[in-house]
Write a protein that holds these residues in place. Structure first.
Motif, mmCIF file in Angstrom:
data_model
loop_
_atom_site.group_PDB
_atom_site.id
_atom_site.type_symbol
_atom_site.label_atom_id
_atom_site.label_comp_id
_atom_site.label_asym_id
_atom_site.label_seq_id
_atom_site.Cartn_x
_atom_site.Cartn_y
_atom_site.Cartn_z
ATOM 1 N N ASN A 125 1.055 0.978 6.526
ATOM 2 C CA ASN A 125 1.431 0.739 5.127
ATOM 3 C C ASN A 125 0.956 -0.637 4.651
ATOM 4 O OD1 ASN A 125 2.636 3.223 5.227
ATOM 5 N ND2 ASN A 125 4.742 2.475 5.090
ATOM 6 N N THR A 126 1.074 -1.629 5.533
ATOM 7 C CA THR A 126 0.592 -2.974 5.180
ATOM 8 C C THR A 126 -0.916 -2.975 4.986
ATOM 9 O OG1 THR A 126 2.409 -4.025 6.394
ATOM 10 C CG2 THR A 126 0.466 -5.375 5.938
ATOM 11 N N THR A 129 -1.767 -1.195 1.695
ATOM 12 C CA THR A 129 -1.402 -2.085 0.586
ATOM 13 C C THR A 129 -2.434 -3.179 0.402
ATOM 14 O OG1 THR A 129 0.963 -1.678 0.929
ATOM 15 C CG2 THR A 129 0.365 -3.647 -0.309
ATOM 16 N N SER A 133 -4.618 -3.486 -2.963
ATOM 17 C CA SER A 133 -4.032 -4.501 -3.840
ATOM 18 C C SER A 133 -5.041 -5.206 -4.746
ATOM 19 C CB SER A 133 -3.240 -5.526 -3.008
ATOM 20 O OG SER A 133 -4.090 -6.213 -2.116
ATOM 21 N N LYS A 138 0.651 -2.523 -5.999
ATOM 22 C CA LYS A 138 1.688 -3.382 -5.446
ATOM 23 C C LYS A 138 2.811 -2.505 -4.886
ATOM 24 C CE LYS A 138 -0.465 -7.032 -7.009
ATOM 25 N NZ LYS A 138 -1.224 -7.903 -6.080
ATOM 26 N N PHE A 139 3.057 -2.642 -3.608
ATOM 27 C CA PHE A 139 4.180 -1.919 -2.999
ATOM 28 C C PHE A 139 5.457 -2.733 -3.177
ATOM 29 C CE2 PHE A 139 6.710 -1.341 1.020
ATOM 30 C CZ PHE A 139 7.312 -0.162 0.615
ATOM 31 N N ASP A 140 6.495 -2.077 -3.686
ATOM 32 C CA ASP A 140 7.775 -2.746 -3.916
ATOM 33 C C ASP A 140 8.785 -2.273 -2.881
ATOM 34 O OD1 ASP A 140 10.074 -3.902 -4.770
ATOM 35 O OD2 ASP A 140 9.963 -3.184 -6.842
ATOM 36 N N PRO A 141 9.025 -3.055 -1.827
ATOM 37 C CA PRO A 141 9.943 -2.625 -0.769
ATOM 38 C C PRO A 141 11.400 -2.600 -1.214
ATOM 39 C CG PRO A 141 9.228 -4.884 -0.396
ATOM 40 C CD PRO A 141 8.448 -4.386 -1.562
ATOM 41 N N PHE A 148 6.859 4.705 0.415
ATOM 42 C CA PHE A 148 5.588 4.012 0.236
ATOM 43 C C PHE A 148 4.533 4.958 -0.318
ATOM 44 C CE2 PHE A 148 1.346 3.245 1.915
ATOM 45 C CZ PHE A 148 1.083 1.978 1.419
ATOM 46 N N GLN A 151 4.935 5.700 -3.968
ATOM 47 C CA GLN A 151 4.528 4.583 -4.815
ATOM 48 C C GLN A 151 3.002 4.534 -4.934
ATOM 49 O OE1 GLN A 151 6.388 0.716 -4.382
ATOM 50 N NE2 GLN A 151 8.171 1.583 -3.337
ATOM 51 N N LEU A 152 2.317 4.820 -3.816
ATOM 52 C CA LEU A 152 0.851 4.844 -3.862
ATOM 53 C C LEU A 152 0.362 5.956 -4.784
ATOM 54 C CD1 LEU A 152 -1.885 3.804 -2.788
ATOM 55 C CD2 LEU A 152 -1.679 5.471 -0.932
ATOM 56 N N TRP A 155 0.798 5.080 -8.426
ATOM 57 C CA TRP A 155 -0.224 4.137 -8.894
ATOM 58 C C TRP A 155 -1.576 4.818 -9.054
ATOM 59 C CZ3 TRP A 155 -4.620 2.340 -6.232
ATOM 60 C CH2 TRP A 155 -5.327 1.327 -6.905
#
Length: 410
Positions: A125-126, A129, A133, A138-141, A148, A151-152, A155
């Motif tokens: 996931n990192t 992101t 990015s 922007k991933f919002d934890p 995750f 959210q992707l 976007w």
């Protein structure tokens, strides 16, 4: 000097190379600076490279590890980011696409070797992101209730149609790393499946999608229903896309061939024949009409001809030891699997696997241990070992496996 190019040369294990070979490496690692303006040697792939991005827009191809897949990914990255290819003497620099595009390049080798699914998911996931990015993701934890991957997807759905380029190198490395752990293999496959499902759902935002791999392991599991791309792996039109043809070696490395002739006291004909015997003989063409040499082996031989025809094949295979251990455990305790000619149907060769059930013969072709020798009929092709270098490598693998099992050596 650009770090990217230094890294690529280090990968090829080449030091103190002739200038023309260094220039070839720089020409095929376009994320550089002044070297792109030099009188660089380039393999004559320009027409095919350009045709792919102008015609097909969702592409998959698999090739063995030392054939330069990452080089082509770099070419496409620059081509789409700039709208043209900034190469001296390469006709593709006169051909342009409609406009520059933002490019996301994913090299999954950065995420391998995680020992638990929790660690893998966090690193993956990192990594995703970080890759997206620069384009605005922007991933919002803090939104724990929104996964995750959701959210992707949200976007991606905000992007304009045909607005970004996605390049994926070595899609399979995250799976072949875990071949010795079926449970973790399946868990990683599910995470990857979620990612590719999101890409498929939002694929309208993609101007160009290019995916490479060494094997087709795990393909069914992570690309289930992913029918939006064209598989060109065994298409005769792209049989010479990776590696060198004999003509390319003769036209691009004249001075290095002359040097090798003098060092080894061989005629040009005899030198090329020996190079073909040791480093050539590969065909990834369902018609068996096109043949290529291993790119990295040719470069290393021409850089040090005084060493003779050394076996360079998979010299750094420690990085993918899990894959080779898997192959050895299935069949390589017997040399017959690669010394005797055998046949395979194209359906089996082109088939994708969800994991452990992959066809051994198909896997040996994917890793370069076997290659297409001839077309037998409309449904079948003949397979055999491509050259002396690969034969030497496989004999070593067999010897290691026999010692491990305590079997008598032949």
């Amino acid at each position: 000097m650009c770090f990217h190019n230094m890294h690529c040369i280090a990968q090829l294990k080449i030091q103190f190379m002739p200038n023309s070979i260094i220039k070839y490496c720089f020409a095929n690692c376009p994320e550089s600076c002044k070297f792109r303006k030099s009188n660089a040697i380039c393999g004559d792939k320009k027409a095919v490279i350009y045709a792919l991005c102008k015609g097909l827009t969702r592409i998959f191809i698999s090739r063995p590890q030392p054939f330069g897949k990452s080089y082509l990914i770099s070419v496409y990255k620059e081509f789409f980011e700039t709208g043209t290819c900034d190469y001296f003497g390469l006709d593709i620099d006169k051909r342009r696409i409609d406009r520059p595009y933002p490019v996301v390049r994913l090299d999954f080798s950065f995420c391998k070797h995680q020992k638990t699914i929790e660690n893998f998911r966090a690193v993956f996931n990192t990594f995703i992101t970080s890759a997206f990015s620069p384009l605005g993701f922007k991933f919002d934890p803090t939104h724990a209730s929104i996964r995750f991957i959701d959210q992707l997807k949200y976007w991606l759905n905000t992007l304009e149609p045909n607005s970004i380029v996605l390049l994926i190198d070595d899609y399979d490395v995250l799976l072949t790393t875990h071949l010795d752990d079926p449970e973790l293999f399946n868990q990683v496959s599910r995470v990857l499946g979620e990612f590719y499902a999101a890409i498929k759902e939002c694929e309208g935002c993609l101007r160009f999608l290019f995916i490479t791999g060494e094997t087709r392991i795990g393909f069914d599991g992570i690309f289930g229903g992913f029918n939006i791309f064209e598989d060109i792996t065994f298409d005769p039109d792209y049989g010479t896309l990776f590696g060198f043809t004999a003509d390319e070696i003769e036209s691009n490395f004249r001075d290095d061939l002359k040097n090798a002739e003098a060092v080894l006291n061989l005629s040009r004909k005899d030198l090329l024949n020996e190079m073909r015997r040791h480093y050539g003989g590969f065909s990834f063409d369902s018609e068996a009409e096109t043949h290529i040499f291993c790119l990295s082996s040719v470069l290393q031989f021409l850089s040090h001809p005084e060493k003779g025809f050394q076996p360079y094949w998979h010299a750094s295979e420690g990085e993918r030891s899990e894959l080779w251990n898997f192959i050895k455990s299935k069949a390589l305790s017997s040399p017959d699997i690669f010394k005797a000619r055998t046949s395979i149907t194209m359906d089996e060769l082109e088939g994708f696997s969800s994991g452990q059930n992959i066809s051994l013969k198909a896997l040996l072709v994917q890793t370069g241990c076997l290659t297409i020798k001839s077309k037998l009929n409309m449904a079948e092709v003949e397979l055999g070992c491509p050259n002396k270098e690969v034969e030497h490598f496989l004999e070593q693998l067999c010897a290691e496996e026999k010692l491990k099992r305590g079997s008598p050596m032949h």
